[in-house]
Scaffold this motif. Structure first.
Motif, PDB file in Angstrom:
ATOM      1  N   ALA A 107       0.827  -1.210   0.000  1.00  0.00           N
ATOM      2  CA  ALA A 107       0.000   0.000   0.000  1.00  0.00           C
ATOM      3  C   ALA A 107       0.861   1.261   0.000  1.00  0.00           C
ATOM      4  O   ALA A 107       0.612   2.198  -0.758  1.00  0.00           O
ATOM      5  CB  ALA A 107      -0.938  -0.002   1.211  1.00  0.00           C
ATOM      6  N   SER A 108       1.882   1.290   0.846  1.00  0.00           N
ATOM      7  CA  SER A 108       2.740   2.473   0.924  1.00  0.00           C
ATOM      8  C   SER A 108       3.502   2.675  -0.382  1.00  0.00           C
ATOM      9  O   SER A 108       3.612   3.804  -0.885  1.00  0.00           O
ATOM     10  CB  SER A 108       3.731   2.337   2.084  1.00  0.00           C
ATOM     11  OG  SER A 108       3.048   2.324   3.318  1.00  0.00           O
ATOM     12  N   ASN A 109       4.023   1.590  -0.951  1.00  0.00           N
ATOM     13  CA  ASN A 109       4.762   1.713  -2.211  1.00  0.00           C
ATOM     14  C   ASN A 109       3.836   2.098  -3.358  1.00  0.00           C
ATOM     15  O   ASN A 109       4.231   2.826  -4.271  1.00  0.00           O
ATOM     16  CB  ASN A 109       5.470   0.398  -2.529  1.00  0.00           C
ATOM     17  CG  ASN A 109       6.636   0.131  -1.604  1.00  0.00           C
ATOM     18  OD1 ASN A 109       7.203   1.050  -1.023  1.00  0.00           O
ATOM     19  ND2 ASN A 109       6.996  -1.124  -1.444  1.00  0.00           N
ATOM     20  N   GLY A 110       2.591   1.597  -3.326  1.00  0.00           N
ATOM     21  CA  GLY A 110       1.628   1.996  -4.348  1.00  0.00           C
ATOM     22  C   GLY A 110       1.311   3.479  -4.260  1.00  0.00           C
ATOM     23  O   GLY A 110       1.219   4.173  -5.281  1.00  0.00           O
ATOM     24  N   ALA A 111       1.136   3.972  -3.024  1.00  0.00           N
ATOM     25  CA  ALA A 111       0.911   5.407  -2.840  1.00  0.00           C
ATOM     26  C   ALA A 111       2.121   6.202  -3.298  1.00  0.00           C
ATOM     27  O   ALA A 111       1.983   7.269  -3.924  1.00  0.00           O
ATOM     28  CB  ALA A 111       0.602   5.696  -1.369  1.00  0.00           C
ATOM     29  N   ALA A 112       3.316   5.699  -2.999  1.00  0.00           N
ATOM     30  CA  ALA A 112       4.538   6.385  -3.431  1.00  0.00           C
ATOM     31  C   ALA A 112       4.625   6.441  -4.952  1.00  0.00           C
ATOM     32  O   ALA A 112       5.000   7.467  -5.525  1.00  0.00           O
ATOM     33  CB  ALA A 112       5.764   5.681  -2.855  1.00  0.00           C
ATOM     34  N   LEU A 113       4.258   5.339  -5.625  1.00  0.00           N
ATOM     35  CA  LEU A 113       4.292   5.334  -7.085  1.00  0.00           C
ATOM     36  C   LEU A 113       3.301   6.347  -7.658  1.00  0.00           C
ATOM     37  O   LEU A 113       3.631   7.075  -8.608  1.00  0.00           O
ATOM     38  CB  LEU A 113       3.965   3.938  -7.613  1.00  0.00           C
ATOM     39  CG  LEU A 113       3.931   3.788  -9.143  1.00  0.00           C
ATOM     40  CD1 LEU A 113       5.271   4.173  -9.759  1.00  0.00           C
ATOM     41  CD2 LEU A 113       3.541   2.368  -9.530  1.00  0.00           C
ATOM     42  N   GLY A 114       2.100   6.421  -7.071  1.00  0.00           N
ATOM     43  CA  GLY A 114       1.131   7.418  -7.533  1.00  0.00           C
ATOM     44  C   GLY A 114       1.653   8.828  -7.373  1.00  0.00           C
ATOM     45  O   GLY A 114       1.488   9.676  -8.263  1.00  0.00           O
ATOM     46  N   ALA A 115       2.316   9.101  -6.239  1.00  0.00           N
ATOM     47  CA  ALA A 115       2.874  10.437  -6.019  1.00  0.00           C
ATOM     48  C   ALA A 115       4.047  10.709  -6.955  1.00  0.00           C
ATOM     49  O   ALA A 115       4.211  11.834  -7.438  1.00  0.00           O
ATOM     50  CB  ALA A 115       3.309  10.577  -4.564  1.00  0.00           C
TER      51      ALA A 115
END
Length: 330
Positions: free
Chosen positions: A93-101
Motif C-alpha cells: 500500500a505504501s509503495n503503491g501510494a509512493a508510485l502514484g505520487a
C-alpha cells in the motif's frame, strides 16, 4: 505489567501531548518557554512566532496525523491477516501510494493543483490493494496475501526506479529521491489541509472493525458463523488503509515500519485481542513518529536526516526478530 495495562490510555495520551509539545518547542532556533507561549498567543517577536506557527506547528500536526494513520493501519492489517509482520509497506500500500505520487511529480501533474498529489497517492494505494486481493484470489490465507504483497511491492518499486531512470533532468530525480526518503521538513498548513481529509476518512473506515477482527482470530468460518460479513470487512479494510495511507504518504513521503513497530509495542499492554490494539496503536504511532521527527532535527548533521531512514533503522531489527521467531515454527 497489570499496572501498565490499567494506565495505558492516560500514559499514551500523555506521551502524545509531550511529543507534540517537544516537537513545537525544540528546534535549531532556541526559544525560551515564556517567549514561545507569548508568540503562540500572538504577541512577542514576529520572527519567533513565524518559526513556531508557520514551521514547527504544522510539522508537529503532520507528525501526529501521519503516525496515527500508519500505526492504526498496521494494527488493522496485523489483526486481519493474523500475521505479526503485516503492515502497509509489506502489503504494497505504501509503495503503491509512493508510485502514484511519483507519477504526479514526474509528469508535473502536482503543479496543476495541490490536490493532485494526494489524489494520485490515494489512487496508487487503492489500486495496489485491489491488485493484491485479486492476486490472492478467493481465499484469504495470510501467507497468500503476504506473498502477493511482496509481488506488488516489487512491481511498484520497479515503476519508481523506472521514473528515476528516465527522469528528464537530475533535479527531477533528486526531488523524487528526496521525497521517497520521507520527511516532514518544510511542511506548511497547506499540507495539513491536504492530508487531513483522506486520513480522517481512512481512520473512520477502520474505526468499526474491532469486532470483525476479533472474530477473525477464530478463522474465516468461525467469523462467518458469528455473523461477520467477510466481504464487507475486506472492502472497508482495503478502502480505509488505501485512502488513509495514501493521504499520509502524499505529504510525508515513504515512511516505513511505523505500522510494524507500534502494534508490537502496544500489544503487551493489552489483552492482545485485535480490537484492543487498534486505537492505542494510533496514539502510539502519533507519538513515535513525532519523537522520530524530533530526533532527525537534533542529530548534528550537515543536512537533516530523512525521517524514513530513521524509522527504517528502528523497524528493521524488530522485523528480523519476528522473522527469526517465525522461522523456528517452520
Amino acid at each position: 505489567m497489570n499496572l501498565l495495562r490499567r494506565w495505558r490510555w492516560p500514559a499514551l495520551i500523555l506521551l502524545v501531548i509531550v511529543s507534540a509539545t517537544l516537537s513545537i518547542a525544540v528546534g535549531s532556533a532556541a526559544i525560551p518557554p515564556g517567549r514561545a507561549l507569548a508568540a503562540l498567543a500572538g504577541h512577542g517577536d514576529p520572527v519567533e512566532r513565524a518559526i513556531l506557527v508557520e514551521l514547527r506547528l504544522p510539522r508537529a500536526l503532520l507528525g501526529l496525523m501521519v503516525g496515527a494513520m500508519l500505526g492504526l493501519a498496521g494494527a488493522a492489517l496485523q489483526g486481519y491477516l493474523r500475521n505479526p509482520l503485516a503492515e502497509p509497506s509489506v502489503l504494497g500500500a505504501s509503495n503503491g501510494a509512493a508510485l502514484g505520487a511519483v507519477v504526479a511529480l514526474y509528469f508535473g501533474l502536482a503543479e496543476l493543483h495541490p490536490a493532485v498529489l494526494p489524489l494520485l497517492a490515494v489512487a496508487g494505494a487503492l489500486v495496489s490493494l485491489v491488485i493484491l486481493f485479486l492476486l490472492a484470489g478467493g481465499g484469504e490465507s495470510p501467507l497468500t496475501l503476504i506473498l502477493a504483497g511482496i509481488a506488488i511491492s516489487t512491481m511498484t518499486l520497479a515503476g519508481i526506479s523506472l521514473a528515476l531512470n528516465l527522469a528528464p533532468n537530475p533535479f527531477a530525480a533528486m526531488e523524487i529521491t528526496s521525497w521517497l526518503l520521507g520527511s516532514l521538513e518544510d511542511r506548511a498548513f497547506s499540507h495539513v489541509l491536504l492530508a487531513a481529509p483522506p486520513i480522517v476518512i481512512g481512520m473512520a473506515l477502520l474505526a468499526g472493525q474491532g469486532r470483525a477482527l476479533d472474530a477473525l482470530t477464530l478463522g474465516e468460518d468461525g467469523a462467518a458463523a458469528l455473523g461477520v460479513d467477510l466481504r464487507r470487512t475486506r472492502a472497508r479494510l482495503l478502502a480505509g488503509v488505501g485512502i488513509g495511507v495514501g493521504g499520509a504518504v502524499a505529504v510525508s513521503g515513504s515512511i516505513g515500519f511505523v505500522g510494524l513497530i507500534v502494534p508490537h509495542l502496544i500489544r503487551p499492554l493489552t489483552d492482545r485481542s485485535p480490537s484492543a490494539v487498534l486505537w492505542p496503536s494510533a496514539l502510539g504511532g502519533a507519538a513515535l513518529l513525532s519523537l522520530a521527527d524530533l530526533l532527525v532535527r537534533l542529530v548534528p548533521t550537515a543536512n537533516e536526516l530523512k525521517l524514513g531512514v530513521v524509522t527504517a533503522f528502528l523497524g528493521v531489527p524488530l522485523f528480523l526478530v519476528h522473522l527469526l521467531r517465525a522461522r523456528r515454527l517452520w
